[in-house]
Design a protein around this motif. Structure first.
Motif, PDB file in Angstrom:
ATOM      1  N   ASP A   1       0.776  -1.081  -0.040  1.00  9.98           N
ATOM      2  CA  ASP A   1      -0.160  -0.104  -0.095  1.00  9.98           C
ATOM      3  C   ASP A   1       0.794   1.346   0.243  1.00  9.98           C
ATOM      4  O   ASP A   1       0.184   2.382   0.052  1.00  9.98           O
ATOM      5  N   ALA A   2       2.050   1.264  -0.174  1.00  7.50           N
ATOM      6  CA  ALA A   2       3.312   2.473  -0.156  1.00  7.50           C
ATOM      7  C   ALA A   2       2.495   3.245  -1.379  1.00  7.50           C
ATOM      8  O   ALA A   2       2.278   3.031  -2.406  1.00  7.50           O
ATOM      9  N   TYR A   3       2.572   4.624  -0.843  1.00  8.70           N
ATOM     10  CA  TYR A   3       2.062   5.781  -1.827  1.00  8.70           C
ATOM     11  C   TYR A   3       3.349   5.864  -3.071  1.00  8.70           C
ATOM     12  O   TYR A   3       2.780   5.938  -4.195  1.00  8.70           O
ATOM     13  N   ALA A   4       4.328   5.742  -2.670  1.00 11.67           N
ATOM     14  CA  ALA A   4       5.490   5.791  -3.580  1.00 11.67           C
ATOM     15  C   ALA A   4       6.665   4.605  -3.388  1.00 11.67           C
ATOM     16  O   ALA A   4       6.742   4.261  -2.249  1.00 11.67           O
TER      17      ALA A   4
ATOM     18  N   SER B   1       5.841   1.513  -4.296  1.00  7.71           N
ATOM     19  CA  SER B   1       5.237   0.462  -3.942  1.00  7.71           C
ATOM     20  C   SER B   1       5.818  -0.946  -4.749  1.00  7.71           C
ATOM     21  O   SER B   1       6.007  -0.734  -5.907  1.00  7.71           O
TER      22      SER B   1
ATOM     23  N   HIS C   1      -4.817   5.398 -14.954  1.00  3.56           N
ATOM     24  CA  HIS C   1      -6.098   4.697 -14.272  1.00  3.56           C
ATOM     25  C   HIS C   1      -6.779   4.040 -15.062  1.00  3.56           C
ATOM     26  O   HIS C   1      -7.547   3.158 -14.814  1.00  3.56           O
TER      27      HIS C   1
ATOM     28  N   GLY D   1      -1.641  10.242 -10.669  1.00  7.06           N
ATOM     29  CA  GLY D   1      -1.104   9.831  -9.385  1.00  7.06           C
ATOM     30  C   GLY D   1       0.320   9.657  -9.424  1.00  7.06           C
ATOM     31  O   GLY D   1       0.807  10.123 -10.517  1.00  7.06           O
ATOM     32  N   PHE D   2       0.996   9.335  -8.330  1.00  6.07           N
ATOM     33  CA  PHE D   2       2.509   9.252  -8.317  1.00  6.07           C
ATOM     34  C   PHE D   2       2.658   8.030  -9.441  1.00  6.07           C
ATOM     35  O   PHE D   2       2.081   7.243  -9.942  1.00  6.07           O
TER      36      PHE D   2
ATOM     37  N   THR E   1       4.144   5.590  -9.437  1.00  3.44           N
ATOM     38  CA  THR E   1       4.270   3.894  -8.825  1.00  3.44           C
ATOM     39  C   THR E   1       2.747   3.657  -8.523  1.00  3.44           C
ATOM     40  O   THR E   1       2.600   2.528  -7.880  1.00  3.44           O
ATOM     41  N   TYR E   2       1.910   4.277  -8.812  1.00  5.71           N
ATOM     42  CA  TYR E   2       0.457   3.693  -8.635  1.00  5.71           C
ATOM     43  C   TYR E   2      -0.580   4.529 -10.092  1.00  5.71           C
ATOM     44  O   TYR E   2      -1.493   3.680 -10.287  1.00  5.71           O
TER      45      TYR E   2
ATOM     46  N   SER F   1      -5.569   1.345  -7.546  1.00  3.64           N
ATOM     47  CA  SER F   1      -5.244   0.651  -6.546  1.00  3.64           C
ATOM     48  C   SER F   1      -4.226  -0.387  -6.717  1.00  3.64           C
ATOM     49  O   SER F   1      -4.032  -0.767  -7.641  1.00  3.64           O
ATOM     50  N   VAL F   2      -3.238  -0.457  -5.615  1.00  4.33           N
ATOM     51  CA  VAL F   2      -2.228  -1.442  -5.466  1.00  4.33           C
ATOM     52  C   VAL F   2      -2.759  -2.934  -5.782  1.00  4.33           C
ATOM     53  O   VAL F   2      -2.002  -3.590  -6.265  1.00  4.33           O
TER      54      VAL F   2
END
Length: 487
Positions: free
Chosen positions: A83-86, A88, A111, A300-301, A303-304, A308-309
């Motif tokens: 679940d890391a924002y950056a 992941s 997305h 989004g960043f 790495t996402y 959602s991860v």
């Protein structure tokens, strides 16, 4: 990966039909509402199948976007999401899968597919540019025109034929491509776009040889090639089945070869790997840097990218499964069966069978309904009323108006009946065929539609229509006369 198996099975009798190479472990209850309830529902939805509530739908054949069945391995992979924002670890697992399957080093997550179109269009298209392609998609056209570009569909003469034995109706016409570049100049062509299994003209694929020919033209003029890979797995399947050079080549190798021709590959994961999300891929670091800054701005960043991860984890598994023939051929085999059976009953369907869905030619089905009264939309509404099956209009409702406010009539008026991967059974498919056949026998009861609420952009999503006369009531009366209390 386990040894791949063909889904083509020889039966003792004369009948041939597809066999599912999977078993169903989790089910979702369906409801087949009475015909009177369906008439009420389509009235409340403004005769737009997009606005139907799924509680009123029996077989949802609107689209395969985000509706494909996920595998057990995909679902279980979601439990290990980071679940890391950056930074992941889920992203890095997806990145590795994309590098393996698409052969591209640099990955930008978004997305969904139209988000990728937005980024590519903003970065590379300027006012006055022209973009040649085998055919447009609705959101592709909107993004490119919003950024000042003009699209040119340079398909072959076979592309718009309803009945054809041409295996690759999604090919680009090379003579038309050369003429277009000569007319406008290579400096006004930011890239050539190829869509794997053209959505709006029957899910028709292109060949590897056509990609080679297009790439040669592009290289000669220093023009990029961009590949919309949303249905690349199905396109690879058709190449294996229809292009003799590749009959003994694996889906994985065909897929990689297709991507090798492209400078940029973008995709909707809702189609290519049975989960939500999307991405943009390239081996060119300079191209990567040009696009990179728009991802944090819009998505989004890095790495996402708005996903959602858990979706990212499922995407990584789904990408690998797309190279498995028993996964990728399930939808095309059911589509081919439906097309073959409807064709036997003289229902006007697009041939050869393509990807994504079975496509019915509404202008041949309803020749008495003028194109200005949206025959594909009327056919979609009529089929829902008499069956509970929800398809999608792919015709003039999905088009736009010109500067005078008049409809730009679509090249084709199609009712698309999507077959998401591993969702429908053979008995459900036979039910669909039966109801379409009945509707064709009673087609003169179906009339046209008119807009009563029309959004300025992408009107097919939210627009509301009404019948031009009382044809829905007459259709219901005939249905009850023939079927009684049967649903």
């Amino acid at each position: 990966m386990e040894t791949q198996q063909s889904q083509t099975i020889k039966f003792f009798g004369d009948e041939t039909f597809p066999v599912e190479m999977h078993k169903v472990r989790i089910v979702q209850k369906l409801f087949l509402r009475p015909v009177e309830d369906r008439l009420k529902a389509i009235n409340e939805a403004g005769y737009n199948t997009f606005l139907l509530n799924t509680k009123d739908v029996f077989l949802d054949m609107l689209t395969d976007s985000g509706t494909n069945a996920m595998s057990d391995n995909q679902v279980s992979s979601m439990l290990k999401a980071d679940d890391a924002y950056a930074g992941s670890q889920s992203f890095y697992r997806m990145e590795k899968a994309l590098q393996e399957v698409f052969g591209k080093k640099y990955i930008l997550p978004v997305h969904q597919g139209r988000a990728a179109e937005n980024v590519v269009s903003q970065v590379f298209i300027k006012k006055g540019d022209v973009i040649p392609m085998n055919y447009h998609f609705t959101t592709t056209k909107a993004h490119m025109e919003l950024n000042g570009g003009k699209i040119f569909e340079i398909y072959t003469d076979e592309a718009l034929k309803i009945k054809s034995d041409n295996p690759f109706k999604g090919n680009i016409d090379i003579d038309k491509l050369n003429a277009l570049i000569e007319k406008y100049g290579a400096d006004r062509v930011p890239f050539i776009r190829m869509e794997a299994s053209t959505n709006l003209i029957g899910g028709q694929p292109f060949s590897i040889q056509n990609m080679r020919d297009v790439k040669a033209v592009a290289d000669r003029h220093g023009i990029m090639m961009v590949l919309d890979a949303s249905l690349i797995g199905e396109n690879a399947w058709f190449i294996k089945q229809r292009e003799p050079e590749f009959k003994n080549t694996s889906i994985k190798d065909i897929l990689r070869l297709m991507c090798d021709f492209a400078d940029i590959v973008y995709f909707s994961s809702r189609k290519v790997s049975s989960t939500r999300g999307g991405g943009i891929c390239t081996n060119d670091h300079d191209l990567f840097l040009k696009m990179r800054d728009l991802v944090p701005l819009y998505e989004g960043f890095l790495t996402y990218g708005g996903m959602s991860v858990r979706e990212i984890e499922a995407m990584a598994v789904g990408l690998e499964e797309t190279t498995d023939e028993t996964v990728i051929n399930q939808s095309p085999s059911f589509i081919e069966y439906a097309v073959r059976e409807l064709d036997k009953r003289n229902v006007p369907v697009i041939t050869p069978a393509g990807a994504l869905g079975c496509h019915i030619d509404a202008m041949s089905f309803l020749p008495h309904v003028p194109q200005q009264e949206y025959p594909a939309g009327a056919l979609a509404a009529a089929l829902y009323i008499i069956s509970g099956c929800r398809g999608m209009e792919r015709g003039t409702i999905s088009s736009v108006r010109d500067e005078n406010g008049d409809d730009i009539l679509a090249d084709m008026e199609l009712l698309r009946l999507a077959f998401p991967r591993r969702v429908f059974t053979l008995s459900q498919t036979k039910f669909l065929i039966d109801r379409v056949h009945w509707l064709y026998k009673n087609r003169k009861l179906v009339g046209g539609l008119k807009f009563v609420e029309e959004p300025a952009v992408l009107r097919f999503f939210m627009g509301r229509l009404a019948p031009v006369n009382e044809w829905p009531d007459k259709l219901v009366a005939k249905f009850k006369e023939d079927f009684g209390n049967s649903l």
